[in-house]
Write a protein that holds these residues in place. Sequence first.
Motif, PDB file in Angstrom:
ATOM      1  N   ILE A 115       0.837  -1.204   0.000  1.00  0.00           N
ATOM      2  CA  ILE A 115       0.000   0.000   0.000  1.00  0.00           C
ATOM      3  C   ILE A 115       0.870   1.251   0.000  1.00  0.00           C
ATOM      4  CG2 ILE A 115      -1.429   1.389   1.569  1.00  0.00           C
ATOM      5  CD1 ILE A 115      -3.124  -0.402  -0.045  1.00  0.00           C
ATOM      6  N   MET A 116       1.931   1.244   0.826  1.00  0.00           N
ATOM      7  CA  MET A 116       2.810   2.414   0.883  1.00  0.00           C
ATOM      8  C   MET A 116       3.525   2.617  -0.445  1.00  0.00           C
ATOM      9  SD  MET A 116       4.426   2.223   4.730  1.00  0.00           S
ATOM     10  CE  MET A 116       5.205   3.816   4.532  1.00  0.00           C
ATOM     11  N   ALA A 117       3.953   1.520  -1.070  1.00  0.00           N
ATOM     12  CA  ALA A 117       4.658   1.630  -2.339  1.00  0.00           C
ATOM     13  C   ALA A 117       3.747   2.121  -3.453  1.00  0.00           C
ATOM     14  CB  ALA A 117       5.250   0.266  -2.717  1.00  0.00           C
ATOM     15  N   THR A 118       2.497   1.684  -3.454  1.00  0.00           N
ATOM     16  CA  THR A 118       1.581   1.985  -4.560  1.00  0.00           C
ATOM     17  C   THR A 118       0.873   3.311  -4.393  1.00  0.00           C
ATOM     18  OG1 THR A 118       1.210  -0.405  -4.753  1.00  0.00           O
ATOM     19  CG2 THR A 118      -0.340   1.021  -5.908  1.00  0.00           C
ATOM     20  N   TYR A 119       0.677   3.748  -3.122  1.00  0.00           N
ATOM     21  CA  TYR A 119      -0.086   4.977  -2.876  1.00  0.00           C
ATOM     22  C   TYR A 119       0.720   6.078  -2.192  1.00  0.00           C
ATOM     23  CZ  TYR A 119      -4.269   2.394  -4.217  1.00  0.00           C
ATOM     24  OH  TYR A 119      -5.220   1.676  -4.925  1.00  0.00           O
ATOM     25  N   GLY A 120       1.973   5.815  -1.868  1.00  0.00           N
ATOM     26  CA  GLY A 120       2.823   6.863  -1.294  1.00  0.00           C
ATOM     27  C   GLY A 120       2.369   7.356   0.067  1.00  0.00           C
ATOM     28  N   LEU A 121       1.822   6.468   0.893  1.00  0.00           N
ATOM     29  CA  LEU A 121       1.291   6.877   2.197  1.00  0.00           C
ATOM     30  C   LEU A 121       2.387   7.038   3.232  1.00  0.00           C
ATOM     31  CD1 LEU A 121      -1.841   4.541   2.500  1.00  0.00           C
ATOM     32  CD2 LEU A 121      -1.689   6.813   1.480  1.00  0.00           C
ATOM     33  N   ARG A 122       2.123   7.884   4.223  1.00  0.00           N
ATOM     34  CA  ARG A 122       2.967   7.947   5.409  1.00  0.00           C
ATOM     35  C   ARG A 122       2.754   6.664   6.220  1.00  0.00           C
ATOM     36  NH1 ARG A 122       0.692  13.015   4.700  1.00  0.00           N
ATOM     37  NH2 ARG A 122       2.170  14.755   4.568  1.00  0.00           N
ATOM     38  N   ASN A 123       3.728   6.377   7.111  1.00  0.00           N
ATOM     39  CA  ASN A 123       3.661   5.135   7.896  1.00  0.00           C
ATOM     40  C   ASN A 123       2.304   4.930   8.559  1.00  0.00           C
ATOM     41  OD1 ASN A 123       6.359   5.697   7.325  1.00  0.00           O
ATOM     42  ND2 ASN A 123       7.099   4.733   9.181  1.00  0.00           N
ATOM     43  N   GLN A 161     -13.084  -3.470  -5.645  1.00  0.00           N
ATOM     44  CA  GLN A 161     -12.351  -3.640  -6.905  1.00  0.00           C
ATOM     45  C   GLN A 161     -12.816  -2.644  -7.969  1.00  0.00           C
ATOM     46  OE1 GLN A 161     -11.710  -7.652  -8.256  1.00  0.00           O
ATOM     47  NE2 GLN A 161     -11.592  -8.493  -6.188  1.00  0.00           N
ATOM     48  N   GLU A 162     -12.959  -1.386  -7.545  1.00  0.00           N
ATOM     49  CA  GLU A 162     -13.336  -0.344  -8.493  1.00  0.00           C
ATOM     50  C   GLU A 162     -12.190  -0.120  -9.483  1.00  0.00           C
ATOM     51  OE1 GLU A 162     -14.293   3.061  -6.143  1.00  0.00           O
ATOM     52  OE2 GLU A 162     -16.107   2.163  -5.284  1.00  0.00           O
ATOM     53  N   PRO A 163     -12.500   0.250 -10.725  1.00  0.00           N
ATOM     54  CA  PRO A 163     -11.464   0.379 -11.755  1.00  0.00           C
ATOM     55  C   PRO A 163     -10.334   1.341 -11.383  1.00  0.00           C
ATOM     56  CG  PRO A 163     -13.644   0.437 -12.747  1.00  0.00           C
ATOM     57  CD  PRO A 163     -13.854   0.480 -11.267  1.00  0.00           C
ATOM     58  N   GLU A 164     -10.677   2.485 -10.755  1.00  0.00           N
ATOM     59  CA  GLU A 164      -9.651   3.472 -10.407  1.00  0.00           C
ATOM     60  C   GLU A 164      -8.869   3.084  -9.159  1.00  0.00           C
ATOM     61  OE1 GLU A 164      -8.696   6.174 -12.074  1.00  0.00           O
ATOM     62  OE2 GLU A 164     -10.103   5.772 -13.698  1.00  0.00           O
ATOM     63  N   ALA A 165      -9.459   2.202  -8.332  1.00  0.00           N
ATOM     64  CA  ALA A 165      -8.805   1.730  -7.103  1.00  0.00           C
ATOM     65  C   ALA A 165      -8.342   2.885  -6.218  1.00  0.00           C
ATOM     66  CB  ALA A 165      -7.635   0.811  -7.436  1.00  0.00           C
ATOM     67  N   VAL A 223      -6.267   9.316  -2.873  1.00  0.00           N
ATOM     68  CA  VAL A 223      -5.012   8.958  -3.515  1.00  0.00           C
ATOM     69  C   VAL A 223      -5.272   7.912  -4.597  1.00  0.00           C
ATOM     70  CG1 VAL A 223      -2.607   8.297  -3.153  1.00  0.00           C
ATOM     71  CG2 VAL A 223      -3.922   9.250  -1.246  1.00  0.00           C
ATOM     72  N   TRP A 224      -4.634   8.109  -5.747  1.00  0.00           N
ATOM     73  CA  TRP A 224      -4.705   7.150  -6.849  1.00  0.00           C
ATOM     74  C   TRP A 224      -3.432   6.306  -6.869  1.00  0.00           C
ATOM     75  CZ3 TRP A 224      -7.929  11.061  -6.678  1.00  0.00           C
ATOM     76  CH2 TRP A 224      -9.128  11.018  -7.400  1.00  0.00           C
ATOM     77  N   PRO A 225      -3.510   5.083  -7.370  1.00  0.00           N
ATOM     78  CA  PRO A 225      -2.315   4.232  -7.394  1.00  0.00           C
ATOM     79  C   PRO A 225      -1.358   4.602  -8.522  1.00  0.00           C
ATOM     80  CG  PRO A 225      -4.166   3.079  -8.395  1.00  0.00           C
ATOM     81  CD  PRO A 225      -4.716   4.377  -7.868  1.00  0.00           C
ATOM     82  N   PHE A 226      -0.069   4.612  -8.183  1.00  0.00           N
ATOM     83  CA  PHE A 226       0.991   4.776  -9.182  1.00  0.00           C
ATOM     84  C   PHE A 226       2.119   3.836  -8.779  1.00  0.00           C
ATOM     85  CE2 PHE A 226      -1.188   8.814  -9.675  1.00  0.00           C
ATOM     86  CZ  PHE A 226      -1.236   8.946 -11.055  1.00  0.00           C
ATOM     87  N   LEU A 227       2.228   2.731  -9.392  1.00  0.00           N
ATOM     88  CA  LEU A 227       1.669   2.329 -10.685  1.00  0.00           C
ATOM     89  C   LEU A 227       0.345   1.573 -10.500  1.00  0.00           C
ATOM     90  CD1 LEU A 227       5.047   1.072 -12.093  1.00  0.00           C
ATOM     91  CD2 LEU A 227       3.862   3.130 -12.835  1.00  0.00           C
ATOM     92  N   PRO A 228      -0.656   1.805 -11.362  1.00  0.00           N
ATOM     93  CA  PRO A 228      -1.956   1.140 -11.193  1.00  0.00           C
ATOM     94  C   PRO A 228      -1.871  -0.376 -11.241  1.00  0.00           C
ATOM     95  CG  PRO A 228      -2.119   2.973 -12.736  1.00  0.00           C
ATOM     96  CD  PRO A 228      -0.672   2.789 -12.463  1.00  0.00           C
ATOM     97  N   GLU A 229      -0.952  -0.909 -12.068  1.00  0.00           N
ATOM     98  CA  GLU A 229      -0.871  -2.367 -12.189  1.00  0.00           C
ATOM     99  C   GLU A 229      -0.385  -3.043 -10.917  1.00  0.00           C
ATOM    100  OE1 GLU A 229       2.698  -0.625 -14.579  1.00  0.00           O
ATOM    101  OE2 GLU A 229       0.576  -0.155 -14.190  1.00  0.00           O
ATOM    102  N   ALA A 243       9.699   7.577  -3.420  1.00  0.00           N
ATOM    103  CA  ALA A 243       9.748   6.920  -4.726  1.00  0.00           C
ATOM    104  C   ALA A 243       8.426   7.097  -5.469  1.00  0.00           C
ATOM    105  CB  ALA A 243      10.083   5.443  -4.557  1.00  0.00           C
ATOM    106  N   TRP A 244       7.310   7.024  -4.723  1.00  0.00           N
ATOM    107  CA  TRP A 244       5.988   7.240  -5.331  1.00  0.00           C
ATOM    108  C   TRP A 244       5.911   8.658  -5.903  1.00  0.00           C
ATOM    109  CZ3 TRP A 244       2.064  10.728  -4.707  1.00  0.00           C
ATOM    110  CH2 TRP A 244       0.796  10.395  -5.228  1.00  0.00           C
ATOM    111  N   ALA A 245       6.374   9.635  -5.123  1.00  0.00           N
ATOM    112  CA  ALA A 245       6.311  11.028  -5.573  1.00  0.00           C
ATOM    113  C   ALA A 245       7.152  11.237  -6.827  1.00  0.00           C
ATOM    114  CB  ALA A 245       6.793  11.953  -4.455  1.00  0.00           C
ATOM    115  N   VAL A 246       8.359  10.693  -6.837  1.00  0.00           N
ATOM    116  CA  VAL A 246       9.239  10.850  -7.999  1.00  0.00           C
ATOM    117  C   VAL A 246       8.621  10.145  -9.209  1.00  0.00           C
ATOM    118  CG1 VAL A 246      11.517  10.283  -8.927  1.00  0.00           C
ATOM    119  CG2 VAL A 246      11.305  11.137  -6.588  1.00  0.00           C
TER     120      VAL A 246
END
Length: 389
Positions: A236-244, A258-262, A277-283, A333-336
Motif C-alpha cells: 500500500i505504501m509503495a503503490t499509494y505513497g502513504l505515510r507510515n 475492486q473499483e477500476p480506479e482503485a 489517492v490514486w495508485p501509481f503504478l496502477p498495475e 519513490a511514489w512522488a518521484v
Amino acid sequence: MPRNPSQQVSFTTELAQVNTRLKVARLGLQLEQRGQKLNLRGIFPPKPDSHRLVPHQQRLSLGLPATPPGLEMAERKAMEIALLLIQGRFDWQPYLSPIKHLGPDATVADQVFAFQAHFFNQPPTLGQRSTWSTAYRPYFRKLEALAATRKNISLVELIYATIQSTPANSRSRQACCTAMQALSQFLEIKLPLPLANFAGHYSPTRTQRRQLPSDTEILHYYKQIPNPAWRFVYGIMATYGLRNHEVFFCDYSGLRDQEPEAVIEVLDTTKTGGHQVWPFLPEWVETLKLYDINLPTVNTDLRTTTLQRIGQRVTQQFSRYQIPFSPYDLRHAWAVRTIHIGLPDTVSARMMGHSVAIHTRTYHRWITRRDQQQAVTAARQRWGVLQGN
C-alpha cells in the motif's frame, strides 16, 4: 475588526435587550462589554486566592467576543451560571487563568506542568498526544534540567539557554523555539528578543540526495516479507505513497469493491486531514494483491497511543525484515514516479497531503530535471521543424 457606528448601535441595543431579559428573570447577573470581549457582572463567591469571606460584586470573563453570535452564547452561559449559583455549585476554576494558580515560588517544573494541563484541557485535536510527546516534552525536559543546575538565572534566560543548547540551523532548534514560544505565551512572559531570531535556516522539506529504491527493487523486497499483513502495508505504501501511520487510517472500500480506479481515501484522523489517492503504478494493485485488505493488528486508539508510535511499528517491521531502505523511501519513490509520469505537481501534492510549496521544495531536483527535460524536448522539436525534419 472594529464595527462601524451603525453596527455598534445595533449591538448596544441587542446587549440592552439581553440584560433586560436577565433582569426580568431575576437572575442577578448582567452582561457588559469591555473592549472587544463580553464579561458577566454579579454577586459571586470569593475567588480561591481572595481574602474575602463572603460573596460580593465581581466580574467574570466569559472569553466571548462582543459580537451578535458571541452575545447569543453569552446569554446562554449567563443562564447556566445563574443556575449553578442558585444551586450553590458554582466553581471559579473554569474561568480563572491557569497561571493565576502559580504562586511566586512556583518552580519551572510547576510552570511546565501547568502548561501541560492547559494543553490537554483544550478541545482534543488530531495528533494532540503526538504533538506533546515529540514537539513539546523533550524540550521542556531540557528546560527543567537546566533549571536544576542553574538556579540563579531567570526563566527568560533559561528559555534562551535551552534553545542555544540545541544545534544551530537544525530541526531540533526550530522545534525547541516553537515549544518555548508556546510556554512563554501561556505564562504571559514578554521575551526581549523574538525567538524567531534563534530558529535558524533549517529546511526539513528538502529530501536528502540519496538513492531511492527502483521499482524493480521495491517489487523484489515485497516478496521477501513473509507476513501477509505486513506485506500488504508495504504494498500500500509503495503503490499509494502513504505515510507510515496513514496506512491504518484509510477508507479502502474502493479497493475492496475492486473499483477500476482503485482510489483510496486517507481519513481525517491523520494530521493532514482527509484526501484521496490514486495508485501509481496502477498495475501494482493486482501485482501486490492489494484488493485483499489485510492490515496487521496495531493499536490505533489515539486515546491510548499516538500517530508517531503507530508509525514506529512500521519502521520496526522494515528493520525486522531487513529491508535496506526506510518506509519513507517508498513514499518518496511514489512522488518521484508521479513526476516522471507527468502528473501535475498540484495534484500530486494534494494526494500526498501537503502544500504545493512543500512538494516543490521537497522534490525540487526531480521537478527541475523534469521541467528541463521537457524544455529540451520542446526545443529539439522546434529545431526539427525549422530544419524541415
